[in-house]
Design a protein around this motif. Sequence first.
Motif, PDB file in Angstrom:
ATOM      1  N   LEU A 100       0.865  -1.176   0.000  1.00 52.76           N
ATOM      2  CA  LEU A 100       0.000   0.000   0.000  1.00 52.76           C
ATOM      3  C   LEU A 100       0.899   1.222   0.000  1.00 52.76           C
ATOM      4  CD1 LEU A 100      -2.656  -0.868   2.734  1.00 52.76           C
ATOM      5  CD2 LEU A 100      -3.049  -0.711   0.291  1.00 52.76           C
ATOM      6  N   ASP A 101       0.693   2.115  -0.943  1.00 48.59           N
ATOM      7  CA  ASP A 101       1.439   3.371  -0.983  1.00 48.59           C
ATOM      8  C   ASP A 101       0.585   4.474  -0.389  1.00 48.59           C
ATOM      9  OD1 ASP A 101       3.931   2.704  -2.172  1.00 48.59           O
ATOM     10  OD2 ASP A 101       2.907   2.441  -4.087  1.00 48.59           O
ATOM     11  N   PHE A 102       1.163   5.223   0.541  1.00 54.97           N
ATOM     12  CA  PHE A 102       0.493   6.378   1.129  1.00 54.97           C
ATOM     13  C   PHE A 102       1.172   7.623   0.610  1.00 54.97           C
ATOM     14  CE2 PHE A 102      -0.033   2.936   4.216  1.00 54.97           C
ATOM     15  CZ  PHE A 102      -1.402   2.933   4.361  1.00 54.97           C
ATOM     16  N   SER A 103       0.374   8.548   0.125  1.00 58.94           N
ATOM     17  CA  SER A 103       0.916   9.785  -0.424  1.00 58.94           C
ATOM     18  C   SER A 103       0.065  10.955   0.056  1.00 58.94           C
ATOM     19  CB  SER A 103       0.935   9.713  -1.950  1.00 58.94           C
ATOM     20  OG  SER A 103       1.438  10.905  -2.484  1.00 58.94           O
ATOM     21  N   GLY A 104       0.275  11.348   1.322  1.00 59.03           N
ATOM     22  CA  GLY A 104      -0.485  12.453   1.889  1.00 59.03           C
ATOM     23  C   GLY A 104      -1.848  12.049   2.404  1.00 59.03           C
ATOM     24  N   ASN A 105      -2.023  10.772   2.768  1.00 59.88           N
ATOM     25  CA  ASN A 105      -3.306  10.280   3.269  1.00 59.88           C
ATOM     26  C   ASN A 105      -3.468  10.547   4.750  1.00 59.88           C
ATOM     27  OD1 ASN A 105      -2.183   8.195   1.098  1.00 59.88           O
ATOM     28  ND2 ASN A 105      -4.402   8.311   0.892  1.00 59.88           N
ATOM     29  N   ASP A 106      -4.705  10.674   5.216  1.00 61.92           N
ATOM     30  CA  ASP A 106      -5.024  10.732   6.639  1.00 61.92           C
ATOM     31  C   ASP A 106      -5.519   9.353   7.043  1.00 61.92           C
ATOM     32  OD1 ASP A 106      -4.392  13.413   6.676  1.00 61.92           O
ATOM     33  OD2 ASP A 106      -6.464  14.066   6.435  1.00 61.92           O
ATOM     34  N   ILE A 107      -4.978   8.828   8.156  1.00 65.99           N
ATOM     35  CA  ILE A 107      -5.316   7.477   8.590  1.00 65.99           C
ATOM     36  C   ILE A 107      -5.854   7.544  10.009  1.00 65.99           C
ATOM     37  CG2 ILE A 107      -4.450   5.146   8.975  1.00 65.99           C
ATOM     38  CD1 ILE A 107      -2.140   5.886   7.016  1.00 65.99           C
ATOM     39  N   ALA A 108      -7.080   7.091  10.213  1.00 68.16           N
ATOM     40  CA  ALA A 108      -7.704   7.059  11.532  1.00 68.16           C
ATOM     41  C   ALA A 108      -7.880   5.602  11.952  1.00 68.16           C
ATOM     42  CB  ALA A 108      -9.046   7.772  11.509  1.00 68.16           C
ATOM     43  N   PHE A 109      -7.259   5.219  13.068  1.00 66.87           N
ATOM     44  CA  PHE A 109      -7.354   3.856  13.567  1.00 66.87           C
ATOM     45  C   PHE A 109      -8.531   3.685  14.514  1.00 66.87           C
ATOM     46  CE2 PHE A 109      -2.866   4.497  12.579  1.00 66.87           C
ATOM     47  CZ  PHE A 109      -2.603   3.391  11.791  1.00 66.87           C
ATOM     48  N   GLY A 110      -8.949   4.775  15.156  1.00 68.00           N
ATOM     49  CA  GLY A 110     -10.021   4.702  16.145  1.00 68.00           C
ATOM     50  C   GLY A 110      -9.460   4.394  17.519  1.00 68.00           C
ATOM     51  N   GLY A 111     -10.324   4.391  18.506  1.00 64.74           N
ATOM     52  CA  GLY A 111      -9.904   4.111  19.872  1.00 64.74           C
ATOM     53  C   GLY A 111      -8.951   5.177  20.380  1.00 64.74           C
ATOM     54  N   SER A 112      -7.933   4.738  21.114  1.00 64.02           N
ATOM     55  CA  SER A 112      -7.004   5.683  21.724  1.00 64.02           C
ATOM     56  C   SER A 112      -5.774   5.963  20.861  1.00 64.02           C
ATOM     57  CB  SER A 112      -6.551   5.138  23.088  1.00 64.02           C
ATOM     58  OG  SER A 112      -5.934   3.873  22.909  1.00 64.02           O
ATOM     59  N   ILE A 113      -5.751   5.447  19.644  1.00 64.29           N
ATOM     60  CA  ILE A 113      -4.603   5.655  18.768  1.00 64.29           C
ATOM     61  C   ILE A 113      -4.790   6.973  18.026  1.00 64.29           C
ATOM     62  CG2 ILE A 113      -3.263   4.704  16.848  1.00 64.29           C
ATOM     63  CD1 ILE A 113      -4.427   1.950  17.634  1.00 64.29           C
ATOM     64  N   PRO A 114      -3.783   7.869  18.078  1.00 67.91           N
ATOM     65  CA  PRO A 114      -3.943   9.163  17.411  1.00 67.91           C
ATOM     66  C   PRO A 114      -4.012   9.032  15.886  1.00 67.91           C
ATOM     67  CG  PRO A 114      -1.702   8.914  18.221  1.00 67.91           C
ATOM     68  CD  PRO A 114      -2.486   7.742  18.735  1.00 67.91           C
ATOM     69  N   GLU A 115      -4.707   9.967  15.261  1.00 70.75           N
ATOM     70  CA  GLU A 115      -4.809   9.986  13.800  1.00 70.75           C
ATOM     71  C   GLU A 115      -3.459  10.336  13.194  1.00 70.75           C
ATOM     72  OE1 GLU A 115      -6.786  12.886  10.530  1.00 70.75           O
ATOM     73  OE2 GLU A 115      -8.178  11.995  11.986  1.00 70.75           O
ATOM     74  N   LEU A 116      -3.157   9.718  12.052  1.00 65.81           N
ATOM     75  CA  LEU A 116      -1.951  10.023  11.299  1.00 65.81           C
ATOM     76  C   LEU A 116      -2.358  10.897  10.131  1.00 65.81           C
ATOM     77  CD1 LEU A 116      -0.284   6.486  11.174  1.00 65.81           C
ATOM     78  CD2 LEU A 116       0.023   8.290  12.883  1.00 65.81           C
ATOM     79  N   GLN A 165      -1.510  13.328   6.756  1.00 67.27           N
ATOM     80  CA  GLN A 165      -0.559  13.477   5.654  1.00 67.27           C
ATOM     81  C   GLN A 165       0.484  12.354   5.667  1.00 67.27           C
ATOM     82  OE1 GLN A 165      -0.710  16.051   3.169  1.00 67.27           O
ATOM     83  NE2 GLN A 165      -2.737  16.014   4.072  1.00 67.27           N
ATOM     84  N   ALA A 166       0.011  11.105   5.846  1.00 67.79           N
ATOM     85  CA  ALA A 166       0.910   9.947   5.910  1.00 67.79           C
ATOM     86  C   ALA A 166       1.505   9.660   4.539  1.00 67.79           C
ATOM     87  CB  ALA A 166       0.150   8.725   6.416  1.00 67.79           C
ATOM     88  N   SER A 167       2.799   9.327   4.551  1.00 68.81           N
ATOM     89  CA  SER A 167       3.501   8.967   3.326  1.00 68.81           C
ATOM     90  C   SER A 167       4.383   7.769   3.593  1.00 68.81           C
ATOM     91  CB  SER A 167       4.374  10.128   2.843  1.00 68.81           C
ATOM     92  OG  SER A 167       3.586  11.244   2.536  1.00 68.81           O
ATOM     93  N   GLY A 168       4.567   6.945   2.576  1.00 68.68           N
ATOM     94  CA  GLY A 168       5.434   5.774   2.693  1.00 68.68           C
ATOM     95  C   GLY A 168       4.763   4.553   2.104  1.00 68.68           C
ATOM     96  N   ARG A 169       5.393   3.418   2.294  1.00 68.66           N
ATOM     97  CA  ARG A 169       4.896   2.172   1.722  1.00 68.66           C
ATOM     98  C   ARG A 169       4.768   1.121   2.816  1.00 68.66           C
ATOM     99  NH1 ARG A 169       7.754   0.514  -3.515  1.00 68.66           N
ATOM    100  NH2 ARG A 169       6.283   2.071  -4.241  1.00 68.66           N
ATOM    101  N   LEU A 170       3.606   0.468   2.856  1.00 71.48           N
ATOM    102  CA  LEU A 170       3.335  -0.619   3.779  1.00 71.48           C
ATOM    103  C   LEU A 170       3.286  -1.917   2.975  1.00 71.48           C
ATOM    104  CD1 LEU A 170       2.548  -1.396   6.714  1.00 71.48           C
ATOM    105  CD2 LEU A 170       0.170  -1.128   6.011  1.00 71.48           C
TER     106      LEU A 170
END
Length: 194
Positions: free
Chosen positions: A7-23, A25-30
Motif C-alpha cells: 500500500l502506498d500512502f501519499s499524503g493520506n489521513d489514517i484514523a485507527f479509532g480508539g485511543s490511537i492518534p490519527e496520522l 498526511q501519511a507517506s510511505g509504503r506498507l
Amino acid sequence: SRVAGELDFSGNDIAFGGSIPELGQASGRLHFTQDHYWGEKLTANVWGMRASGRLTRTAGGDTEILASARVSPETARPLLESRPEALAMLQRIQGSAEASARILVSDHSTQVRVTSSLQGISVRLPRPFGKHSEEEVPSVFNWISRDGAPLEISARYGDKANGIARLATGPSGLRLVQAALAAGEQAQLPARGL
C-alpha cells in the motif's frame, strides 16, 4: 493461495479509532502478506508534529511502531486545551528537542513510551526544575491504555521529578482516579485521589 502486496500512502489521513492518534498526511509504503506486515521510512503528522519511523508486526501479533520527531511545548497544546493551569505552565517552556517513541498496539492495549534528552528545550523554573536549552535531562513519558482498565500515565524528568496518574474514561471524558508527584524519589500512588 497466498496473499502479498503493498500500500502506498501519499499524503493520506489514517484514523485507527480508539485511543490511537490519527496520522495526518501519511507517506510511505506498507508491505503485507497474509501473515505479516511492515513499513519503513514512513512519515506522518501526529499531534501536530512531523514524525518518521517504521512499523512491523511482532512475533506475538502486536503492531510495533518505532518513530522519531522533533517535539516542542506546542506539541502538547492540543492535549491540554481543557486544562488552563497546564497551558500556563507551557508558557515557561521554550524550544524543541529530538524525541524517540515506541508504540505497541495489541488487541486489548496500547502502550506508548517517549524518550528525550530535552536538549534544545529551556524550562524557566527555579532550580532544580529549571534548565537551559543546552542542558540534557533524560526524560521518559509512558502512556498505557488497556481495555476495561484506567489509563496509566507516568513521566520522569531526569532525577529531578516524576509523576504517575490513573484516569478513568467516563461520559464527560477522562476523570482523575489517582495521581502522585515526587521530587527526587519515586512517586507512589495513593489509594485514591492525589
